[in-house]
Write an enzyme that holds these catalytic residues in place. Structure first.
Site, mmCIF file in Angstrom:
data_model
loop_
_atom_site.group_PDB
_atom_site.id
_atom_site.type_symbol
_atom_site.label_atom_id
_atom_site.label_comp_id
_atom_site.label_asym_id
_atom_site.label_seq_id
_atom_site.Cartn_x
_atom_site.Cartn_y
_atom_site.Cartn_z
ATOM 1 N N SER A 123 0.805 -1.221 0.000
ATOM 2 C CA SER A 123 0.000 0.000 0.000
ATOM 3 C C SER A 123 0.838 1.272 0.000
ATOM 4 C CB SER A 123 -0.955 0.013 1.201
ATOM 5 O OG SER A 123 -0.243 0.123 2.423
ATOM 6 N N LYS A 160 0.595 4.431 7.027
ATOM 7 C CA LYS A 160 -0.103 5.269 6.058
ATOM 8 C C LYS A 160 0.328 6.734 6.224
ATOM 9 C CE LYS A 160 -2.934 2.142 4.226
ATOM 10 N NZ LYS A 160 -2.182 0.974 4.742
#
Length: 206
Positions: A123, A160
């Site tokens: 990701s 993230k």
């Protein structure tokens, strides 16, 4: 070393335990709250006494400016801890989460790294954080918009890019195949565990 009073011994044990569990010393206010002092100033006086006896070192200008002298540190394990599976509700640096230690100088990263986390998934591939990499993490509890964080959302740990708008946090991937994770702080739990400060590519340097 001069003998400690019972209260001083209690504070020293609290400091050691806090460092072992979270990677950071407690603040004066946290010491005061946990031990029932009326103010942080009372904790400060005990800390000064511990410093005079050589049990701790005080670094001025920061709320967590307490460190243990080298001889007081636990040297049974050295280097940066690699954190494995994190149990719900437990501090990320709790001893039971440590898989192993790597002999890496924490100061080679800026800010200094406190632990390593193995990257799962792709990701964050667009900024060079890849599956299997070791992510060096600086332990903090708050983040600014745009920083790459290690966050715990309802006890799931993720890496993230952080963005906060009002009472809502968005955790953005660096891969167009992934949608942002939306966290409404009014009813969801979010804990910032640290900032990404470096990447070790698939075991290089180890």
């Amino acid at each position: 070393m001069r003998p400690l009073t019972p209260r001083q011994a209690e504070i020293l044990e609290l400091i050691k335990r806090n460092i072992a569990e979270t990677g950071m010393p407690p603040t004066r206010a946290e010491i005061a709250t946990r031990l029932g002092f009326k103010s942080a100033n009372a904790a400060e006086e005990h800390l000064k006494a511990l410093a005079k006896k050589g049990c701790i070192e005080i670094m001025p200008g920061t709320s967590r400016g307490i460190r243990l002298p080298v001889e007081e540190e636990d040297n049974s394990e050295t280097g940066l801890p690699l954190i494995g599976q994190v149990a719900a509700g437990e501090p990320i640096l709790a001893q039971e989460h440590v898989e192993q230690y790597y002999q890496i100088d924490p100061s080679m990263f800026h800010p200094t790294a406190n632990f390593l986390l193995r990257v799962k998934g792709d990701s964050m591939k667009n900024i060079g954080i890849l599956e299997g990499d070791l992510l060096a993490v600086h332990k903090v509890q708050q983040a600014r918009n745009g920083q790459v964080v290690v966050a715990r959302v309802d006890d799931d740990v993720t890496v993230k890019r952080f963005e906060k708008k009002g009472n809502v946090v968005y955790l953005h991937a660096e891969n167009e195949d992934y949608s942002p994770i939306k966290v409404d702080l009014s009813f969801q739990s979010l804990t910032i565990e640290g900032l990404a400060v470096g990447v070790i590519r698939n075991g290089d340097w180890l």
